[in-house]
Write an enzyme that holds these catalytic residues in place. Structure first.
Site, PDB file in Angstrom:
ATOM      1  N   GLU A 144      -9.748   2.817   2.917  1.00 11.20           N
ATOM      2  CA  GLU A 144     -10.134   4.537   2.516  1.00 11.20           C
ATOM      3  C   GLU A 144     -10.097   4.292   1.306  1.00 11.20           C
ATOM      4  O   GLU A 144      -9.593   4.147   0.293  1.00 11.20           O
ATOM      5  CB  GLU A 144      -8.600   5.217   3.624  1.00 11.20           C
ATOM      6  CG  GLU A 144      -8.123   4.702   4.256  1.00 11.20           C
ATOM      7  CD  GLU A 144      -6.841   5.070   5.058  1.00 11.20           C
ATOM      8  OE1 GLU A 144      -6.715   6.245   3.957  1.00 11.20           O
ATOM      9  OE2 GLU A 144      -6.574   4.515   5.817  1.00 11.20           O
TER      10      GLU A 144
ATOM     11  N   CYS B 226      -9.645   8.585  -5.413  1.00 10.49           N
ATOM     12  CA  CYS B 226      -9.013   7.664  -5.752  1.00 10.49           C
ATOM     13  C   CYS B 226      -9.450   6.320  -4.815  1.00 10.49           C
ATOM     14  O   CYS B 226      -9.726   6.404  -3.339  1.00 10.49           O
ATOM     15  CB  CYS B 226      -7.765   8.056  -4.629  1.00 10.49           C
ATOM     16  SG  CYS B 226      -6.690   6.763  -4.368  1.00 10.49           S
TER      17      CYS B 226
ATOM     18  N   CYS C 124      -1.754  -5.006   2.375  1.00 10.93           N
ATOM     19  CA  CYS C 124      -1.864  -5.182   0.607  1.00 10.93           C
ATOM     20  C   CYS C 124      -0.449  -5.800   1.177  1.00 10.93           C
ATOM     21  O   CYS C 124       0.310  -5.772   2.203  1.00 10.93           O
ATOM     22  CB  CYS C 124      -0.776  -3.898   0.454  1.00 10.93           C
ATOM     23  SG  CYS C 124       0.253  -3.859  -1.300  1.00 10.93           S
TER      24      CYS C 124
ATOM     25  N   CYS D  30       6.012  -2.529   0.530  1.00 10.63           N
ATOM     26  CA  CYS D  30       6.645  -0.655   0.071  1.00 10.63           C
ATOM     27  C   CYS D  30       7.193  -0.667   0.830  1.00 10.63           C
ATOM     28  O   CYS D  30       6.435   0.136   1.989  1.00 10.63           O
ATOM     29  CB  CYS D  30       6.259  -0.183  -0.855  1.00 10.63           C
ATOM     30  SG  CYS D  30       5.666  -1.419  -2.666  1.00 10.63           S
TER      31      CYS D  30
ATOM     32  N   CYS E 276       5.564   3.101   2.078  1.00  9.39           N
ATOM     33  CA  CYS E 276       4.370   2.973   2.486  1.00  9.39           C
ATOM     34  C   CYS E 276       3.378   2.497   3.682  1.00  9.39           C
ATOM     35  O   CYS E 276       3.689   1.362   3.853  1.00  9.39           O
ATOM     36  CB  CYS E 276       3.628   2.564   1.316  1.00  9.39           C
ATOM     37  SG  CYS E 276       2.052   2.348   1.316  1.00  9.39           S
TER      38      CYS E 276
ATOM     39  N   GLY F 174      -3.586  -1.341  -0.747  1.00  7.61           N
ATOM     40  CA  GLY F 174      -3.088  -2.432  -2.134  1.00  7.61           C
ATOM     41  C   GLY F 174      -2.819  -2.563  -3.206  1.00  7.61           C
ATOM     42  O   GLY F 174      -2.692  -1.544  -3.821  1.00  7.61           O
ATOM     43  N   GLU F 175      -2.822  -3.978  -3.962  1.00  8.67           N
ATOM     44  CA  GLU F 175      -1.948  -3.688  -5.453  1.00  8.67           C
ATOM     45  C   GLU F 175      -3.170  -4.649  -5.912  1.00  8.67           C
ATOM     46  O   GLU F 175      -3.536  -5.501  -6.673  1.00  8.67           O
ATOM     47  CB  GLU F 175      -1.315  -4.497  -5.506  1.00  8.67           C
ATOM     48  CG  GLU F 175      -0.662  -5.314  -6.662  1.00  8.67           C
ATOM     49  CD  GLU F 175      -0.184  -4.096  -7.749  1.00  8.67           C
ATOM     50  OE1 GLU F 175       0.346  -2.874  -6.885  1.00  8.67           O
ATOM     51  OE2 GLU F 175      -0.562  -4.189  -8.677  1.00  8.67           O
TER      52      GLU F 175
ATOM     53  N   SER G  10      -3.274   1.952 -10.910  1.00  8.53           N
ATOM     54  CA  SER G  10      -1.468   1.968 -10.088  1.00  8.53           C
ATOM     55  C   SER G  10      -0.879   0.393  -9.741  1.00  8.53           C
ATOM     56  O   SER G  10      -1.695   0.102  -9.067  1.00  8.53           O
ATOM     57  CB  SER G  10      -1.952   2.992  -8.987  1.00  8.53           C
ATOM     58  OG  SER G  10      -0.744   3.585  -8.598  1.00  8.53           O
TER      59      SER G  10
ATOM     60  N   ASN H  98       4.774  11.618   1.856  1.00 11.23           N
ATOM     61  CA  ASN H  98       4.455  11.980   2.855  1.00 11.23           C
ATOM     62  C   ASN H  98       4.596  11.192   4.158  1.00 11.23           C
ATOM     63  O   ASN H  98       3.781   9.923   4.159  1.00 11.23           O
ATOM     64  CB  ASN H  98       2.587  11.300   1.943  1.00 11.23           C
ATOM     65  CG  ASN H  98       1.688  12.837   3.103  1.00 11.23           C
ATOM     66  OD1 ASN H  98       1.344  13.104   4.089  1.00 11.23           O
ATOM     67  ND2 ASN H  98       0.440  12.912   1.022  1.00 11.23           N
TER      68      ASN H  98
ATOM     69  N   CYS I 282      -2.819   6.861   1.880  1.00 11.60           N
ATOM     70  CA  CYS I 282      -3.326   5.787   1.446  1.00 11.60           C
ATOM     71  C   CYS I 282      -2.542   4.713   2.913  1.00 11.60           C
ATOM     72  O   CYS I 282      -1.839   4.724   3.033  1.00 11.60           O
ATOM     73  CB  CYS I 282      -3.675   5.144   0.539  1.00 11.60           C
ATOM     74  SG  CYS I 282      -5.635   5.297   0.512  1.00 11.60           S
TER      75      CYS I 282
HETATM   76  N1  SAH Z   1      -0.264  -0.758  -5.295  1.00 15.15           N
HETATM   77  C1  SAH Z   1      -0.253   0.343  -6.562  1.00 15.15           C
HETATM   78  C2  SAH Z   1      -1.194   1.526  -5.750  1.00 15.15           C
HETATM   79  C3  SAH Z   1      -0.208   2.007  -4.414  1.00 15.15           C
HETATM   80  S1  SAH Z   1      -0.762   3.534  -4.163  1.00 15.15           S
HETATM   81  C4  SAH Z   1       1.079   0.257  -6.167  1.00 15.15           C
HETATM   82  O1  SAH Z   1       1.853   0.478  -6.028  1.00 15.15           O
HETATM   83  O2  SAH Z   1       0.623   1.483  -7.664  1.00 15.15           O
HETATM   84  C5  SAH Z   1      -0.325   4.565  -4.770  1.00 15.15           C
HETATM   85  C6  SAH Z   1       0.865   5.386  -4.697  1.00 15.15           C
HETATM   86  O3  SAH Z   1       0.843   6.240  -3.698  1.00 15.15           O
HETATM   87  C7  SAH Z   1       1.920   4.115  -5.025  1.00 15.15           C
HETATM   88  O4  SAH Z   1       2.639   5.087  -5.820  1.00 15.15           O
HETATM   89  C8  SAH Z   1       2.704   4.740  -3.395  1.00 15.15           C
HETATM   90  O5  SAH Z   1       3.561   4.665  -3.629  1.00 15.15           O
HETATM   91  C9  SAH Z   1       2.382   5.799  -3.379  1.00 15.15           C
HETATM   92  N2  SAH Z   1       2.822   5.642  -1.942  1.00 15.15           N
HETATM   93  C10 SAH Z   1       2.066   5.417  -1.076  1.00 15.15           C
HETATM   94  N3  SAH Z   1       3.024   5.413   0.200  1.00 15.15           N
HETATM   95  C11 SAH Z   1       3.098   6.817   0.640  1.00 15.15           C
HETATM   96  C12 SAH Z   1       3.319   8.096   0.697  1.00 15.15           C
HETATM   97  N4  SAH Z   1       2.889   7.478   2.508  1.00 15.15           N
HETATM   98  N5  SAH Z   1       3.707   9.052   0.007  1.00 15.15           N
HETATM   99  C13 SAH Z   1       3.843   9.298  -0.658  1.00 15.15           C
HETATM  100  N6  SAH Z   1       3.147   8.238  -2.052  1.00 15.15           N
HETATM  101  C14 SAH Z   1       3.103   7.186  -1.274  1.00 15.15           C
END
Ligand code: SAH
Length: 367
Positions: A114, A127, A134, A138, A141, A183-184, A215, A314, A357
């Site tokens: 996405e 974005c 990933c 987490c 996520c 992804g990371e 990020s 979210n 995402c």
């Molecule tokens: N892997 C990277 C990029 C991921 S997404 C990282 O961890 O930073 C970017 C941000 O969105 C991250 O801070 C992630 O924790 C957050 N995120 C993921 N799922 C989410 C959700 N459901 N609601 C709000 N933020 C979220």
């Protein structure tokens, strides 16, 4: 978008990569401007053709070599026999009333990622994803629920940028990039850096590195590599918890890394780049949103040059977490602000379009 003694080796480039294209043609977007100049020279072409071709692709948004009307026909044919410009398809598009467009991109091997375009005043931010799925796990996520399939190629990352740019009016320009999609990014660092090279190059998208943010969940050796790379991209570290136990619960890779090592790597990045750090904190109702968490967080951050970006959760279908109450959000904010932390509460954008995402991809899959 993040070294310690006892640090176990964290594989940062371990995901399998994309298989080679079936028709044998290379992906032009995998090439930097310098790579393409080399290719031209090796094929007996003048290197000024690189400026023309890149201008057509990145500025004039051409999708086919045939459209490049100031190139000799033979060169256009030769390029079309050797390269493809676009390798993926758009599997779905969602647009929301607040000016947010989300694309589900289907890659040549069927994988899906996405990417999002956000319109905000004069800003046109995108974005972008770095991996299919990933591996970080987490718990809140959507992107990592099924683990990681593979790293994206440089060209696949650049292609997301071009697809989003194509959605703008001709006079509009992309202004900001955040590597905050699926992804990371630091687990696919070489390709991410290659793609961002094209994003910042005046012969590519021409976006200043100061408007580009990576990020990360916080992988210290990769943060150090990024610092040594010397380009002052902004670094955002996804902290999500103010202490070891809670962070390891929410961000499982933390168990092997530790919050102190993440903060120390972020501090080194700040020292090397001079760029103010961003810390991200997803606020999960009843989990990490208590007054005590805000106080602990303030202790960690008050003496650092940082922006704390608090993101109300979210909701993701099937996960047990909740967006905090307005009261909890207000109290959390008040504690941090009165402790002198520079804090921003991110506005939710694109709520109606599976904006977290990983959700669009998930909601279209049977699971
Ligand atoms: N892997 C990277 C990029 C991921 S997404 C990282 O961890 O930073 C970017 C941000 O969105 C991250 O801070 C992630 O924790 C957050 N995120 C993921 N799922 C989410 C959700 N459901 N609601 C709000 N933020 C979220």
């Amino acid at each position: 978008m993040l070294v310690c003694v006892n640090l176990p080796v964290i594989q940062t480039e371990s995901s399998p990569n994309e298989p080679p294209p079936r028709d044998g043609r290379a992906h032009l977007l995998d090439l930097s401007f310098a790579d393409f100049q080399r290719w031209l020279i090796e094929h007996g072409q003048p290197k000024f053709r690189a400026k023309q071709v890149f201008g057509w692709i990145y500025e004039k948004r051409a999708r086919e070599f045939d459209a490049m009307s100031d190139l000799p026909k033979t060169l256009r044919e030769q390029l079309a026999a050797e390269f493809v410009i676009y390798r993926s398809d758009e599997a779905a598009v969602q647009t929301s009333r607040d000016g947010t467009d989300k694309l589900l991109v289907r890659l040549a091997d069927g994988g899906e990622v996405e990417c999002v375009l956000l319109r905000d005043g004069h800003r046109r931010s995108i974005c972008v994803s770095s991996q299919v799925g990933c591996a970080m796990g987490c718990v809140f996520c959507a992107s990592g629920l099924d683990g990681v399939d593979r790293n994206l190629t440089q060209g696949e990352i650049v292609e997301q940028m071009l697809r989003l740019q194509a959605r703008l009016e001709p006079e509009e320009r992309l202004s900001h990039i955040v590597m905050m999609g699926m992804g990371e990014p630091l687990a696919n660092l070489d390709r991410v850096l290659g793609a961002l090279e094209t994003a910042k190059s005046p012969d590519g998208l021409g976006i200043s590195p100061r408007r580009i943010t990576i990020s990360t969940v916080g992988l210290p050796p990769a943060i150090d590599r990024l610092a040594n790379n010397g380009v002052p991209y902004n670094l955002a570290v996804s902290l999500h918890a103010p202490n070891e136990a809670l962070r390891s619960e929410l961000v499982p890779v933390n168990e092997k890394i530790g919050i102190d090592a993440v903060l120390a790597a972020a501090d080194r990045y700040f020292a090397a780049s001079g760029r103010r750090l961003t810390f991200e904190y997803v606020l999960l109702g009843g989990v990490n949103d208590a007054a005590e968490h805000a106080r602990e967080l303030a202790q960690l951050l008050r003496h650092r040059t940082v922006l704390l970006n608090v993101i109300p959760y979210n909701p993701v279908e099937g996960l047990p977490y909740q967006t905090p109450s307005q009261r909890a959000i207000a109290e959390f904010r008040q504690i941090l602000e009165s402790a002198g932390v520079n804090v921003m509460f991110r506005q939710r954008k694109g709520d109606e379009i599976d904006a977290a995402c990983g959700q669009l991809r998930r909601n279209r899959k049977p699971h």
